[in-house]
Design a protein around this motif. Structure first.
Motif, PDB file in Angstrom:
ATOM      1  N   MET A 155     -13.815  13.201 -18.967  1.00 45.13           N
ATOM      2  CA  MET A 155     -13.007  13.224 -17.749  1.00 45.13           C
ATOM      3  C   MET A 155     -13.497  12.172 -16.761  1.00 45.13           C
ATOM      4  N   GLY A 156     -14.819  11.989 -16.712  1.00 46.11           N
ATOM      5  CA  GLY A 156     -15.386  10.972 -15.837  1.00 46.11           C
ATOM      6  C   GLY A 156     -14.914   9.583 -16.197  1.00 46.11           C
ATOM      7  N   TYR A 157     -14.822   9.290 -17.495  1.00 47.11           N
ATOM      8  CA  TYR A 157     -14.341   7.977 -17.916  1.00 47.11           C
ATOM      9  C   TYR A 157     -12.853   7.801 -17.625  1.00 47.11           C
ATOM     10  N   CYS A 158     -12.097   8.889 -17.689  1.00 51.26           N
ATOM     11  CA  CYS A 158     -10.686   8.805 -17.297  1.00 51.26           C
ATOM     12  C   CYS A 158     -10.573   8.446 -15.820  1.00 51.26           C
ATOM     13  N   GLY A 159     -11.369   9.131 -15.001  1.00 43.98           N
ATOM     14  CA  GLY A 159     -11.360   8.847 -13.563  1.00 43.98           C
ATOM     15  C   GLY A 159     -11.815   7.437 -13.270  1.00 43.98           C
ATOM     16  N   LEU A 215       0.821  -1.207   0.000  1.00 42.28           N
ATOM     17  CA  LEU A 215       0.000   0.000   0.000  1.00 42.28           C
ATOM     18  C   LEU A 215       0.858   1.262   0.000  1.00 42.28           C
ATOM     19  N   LEU A 216       1.937   1.239   0.782  1.00 40.42           N
ATOM     20  CA  LEU A 216       2.841   2.388   0.810  1.00 40.42           C
ATOM     21  C   LEU A 216       3.506   2.604  -0.545  1.00 40.42           C
ATOM     22  N   ARG A 217       3.877   1.499  -1.178  1.00 37.27           N
ATOM     23  CA  ARG A 217       4.519   1.596  -2.492  1.00 37.27           C
ATOM     24  C   ARG A 217       3.557   2.190  -3.514  1.00 37.27           C
ATOM     25  N   LEU A 218       2.307   1.764  -3.473  1.00 39.83           N
ATOM     26  CA  LEU A 218       1.299   2.296  -4.388  1.00 39.83           C
ATOM     27  C   LEU A 218       1.032   3.764  -4.122  1.00 39.83           C
ATOM     28  N   GLY A 219       1.041   4.152  -2.849  1.00 40.25           N
ATOM     29  CA  GLY A 219       0.796   5.545  -2.491  1.00 40.25           C
ATOM     30  C   GLY A 219       1.879   6.460  -3.018  1.00 40.25           C
ATOM     31  N   LYS A 220       3.133   6.011  -2.984  1.00 39.35           N
ATOM     32  CA  LYS A 220       4.235   6.830  -3.484  1.00 39.35           C
ATOM     33  C   LYS A 220       4.163   7.012  -4.991  1.00 39.35           C
ATOM     34  N   LYS A 221       3.621   6.016  -5.664  1.00 42.17           N
ATOM     35  CA  LYS A 221       3.577   6.063  -7.119  1.00 42.17           C
ATOM     36  C   LYS A 221       2.204   6.479  -7.651  1.00 42.17           C
ATOM     37  N   LYS A 222       1.418   7.081  -6.787  1.00 41.23           N
ATOM     38  CA  LYS A 222       0.065   7.467  -7.176  1.00 41.23           C
ATOM     39  C   LYS A 222       0.111   8.434  -8.357  1.00 41.23           C
ATOM     40  N   TRP A 223      -0.690   8.142  -9.334  1.00 41.28           N
ATOM     41  CA  TRP A 223      -0.745   8.957 -10.550  1.00 41.28           C
ATOM     42  C   TRP A 223      -1.802  10.031 -10.367  1.00 41.28           C
ATOM     43  N   ASP A 224      -1.390  11.290 -10.520  1.00 40.11           N
ATOM     44  CA  ASP A 224      -2.321  12.406 -10.431  1.00 40.11           C
ATOM     45  C   ASP A 224      -2.963  12.583 -11.805  1.00 40.11           C
ATOM     46  N   TRP A 225      -4.034  11.826 -12.061  1.00 45.56           N
ATOM     47  CA  TRP A 225      -4.648  11.810 -13.389  1.00 45.56           C
ATOM     48  C   TRP A 225      -5.318  13.138 -13.721  1.00 45.56           C
ATOM     49  N   LYS A 226      -5.807  13.841 -12.710  1.00 41.41           N
ATOM     50  CA  LYS A 226      -6.442  15.135 -12.977  1.00 41.41           C
ATOM     51  C   LYS A 226      -5.415  16.138 -13.506  1.00 41.41           C
ATOM     52  N   ARG A 227      -4.250  16.152 -12.920  1.00 42.00           N
ATOM     53  CA  ARG A 227      -3.179  17.051 -13.375  1.00 42.00           C
ATOM     54  C   ARG A 227      -2.714  16.642 -14.769  1.00 42.00           C
ATOM     55  N   THR A 228      -2.634  15.344 -15.008  1.00 39.72           N
ATOM     56  CA  THR A 228      -2.237  14.854 -16.328  1.00 39.72           C
ATOM     57  C   THR A 228      -3.211  15.317 -17.396  1.00 39.72           C
ATOM     58  N   ILE A 229      -4.515  15.239 -17.101  1.00 42.00           N
ATOM     59  CA  ILE A 229      -5.540  15.672 -18.051  1.00 42.00           C
ATOM     60  C   ILE A 229      -5.375  17.143 -18.390  1.00 42.00           C
ATOM     61  N   LYS A 230      -5.166  17.963 -17.376  1.00 45.15           N
ATOM     62  CA  LYS A 230      -5.015  19.404 -17.601  1.00 45.15           C
ATOM     63  C   LYS A 230      -3.814  19.705 -18.488  1.00 45.15           C
TER      64      LYS A 230
END
Length: 208
Positions: A142-146, A7-22
């Motif tokens: 955007m909803g489908y991306c999320g 879980l910690l490993r996944l948290g560090k590599k969390k993808w900020d998809w909203k920022r990517t979309i922008k």
């Protein structure tokens, strides 16, 4: 302990998809503007609502809104169904982001082309052609991306932590409900494009 580390490993590599979309939409928009200026005014003269023949005919043509709704529904729904199905795949989020990038590119291209051909009136023409349906379309994309990001993350965690099958089924069920709700919202956008947008666009083309 192993689960906590995962879980910690996944948290560090969390993808900020909203920022990517922008970022993708902004870059694609700028690329669209540049491409429109490189191609030149003459080559862009027949693009979509920028076609003088289309504008002249649209001023006086009667519009069968029911037929228009059916036509747009037939044209747009296959893509949104594909997006829904891809949301359950490992590369659904990437496809969703690329789709939004294409929207950004198209808007940038059309605005630059309209500005080059008609000046300030051209921006009004392009915006009029997209309002209000594209507000809903972009929100749905955007909803489908999320949704795709949520599904990808959920499936990865379930596989890593050996989650029970019931939990996976619950995740798929919730995602399917959200996906169908987004599809219905998209149909609302088609309804607005068919019944409301022609009213705005007809008022705008009178200035051309």
């Amino acid at each position: 302990m192993e689960q906590m580390r995962e879980l910690l490993r996944l948290g560090k590599k969390k993808w900020d998809w909203k920022r990517t979309i922008k970022i993708v939409m902004l870059l694609a928009f700028l690329v669209g503007v540049v491409v429109a200026n490189v191609i030149g005014r003459e080559q862009m003269a027949g693009a979509g609502v920028l076609n003088d023949y289309f504008i002249e005919k649209y001023k006086y043509a009667g519009i069968n809104k029911e037929n228009l709704f059916c036509y747009i529904l037939e044209e747009r729904m296959p893509m949104i169904i594909v997006l829904l199905l891809l949301s359950f795949s490992s590369f659904g989020a990437v496809i969703g982001v690329l789709n939004l990038g294409w929207v950004g590119f198209s808007v940038g291209f059309m605005l630059a082309a309209a500005m080059a051909k008609y000046g300030g009136r051209g921006i009004l023409l392009v915006v009029g052609g997209m309002f209000p349906q594209y507000i809903i379309y972009i929100l749905v994309y955007m909803g489908y991306c999320g949704l795709a990001f949520f599904m990808g993350k959920g499936m990865h965690q379930a596989a890593s932590m050996n989650s029970l099958c019931k939990e996976q089924i619950r995740t798929y069920g919730m995602a399917l409900i959200i996906g169908i709700a987004l599809m219905l919202l998209f149909v609302t956008g088609i309804f607005l494009e068919s019944y409301l947008n022609p009213i705005f666009l007809k008022k705008i083309v009178k200035f051309f």
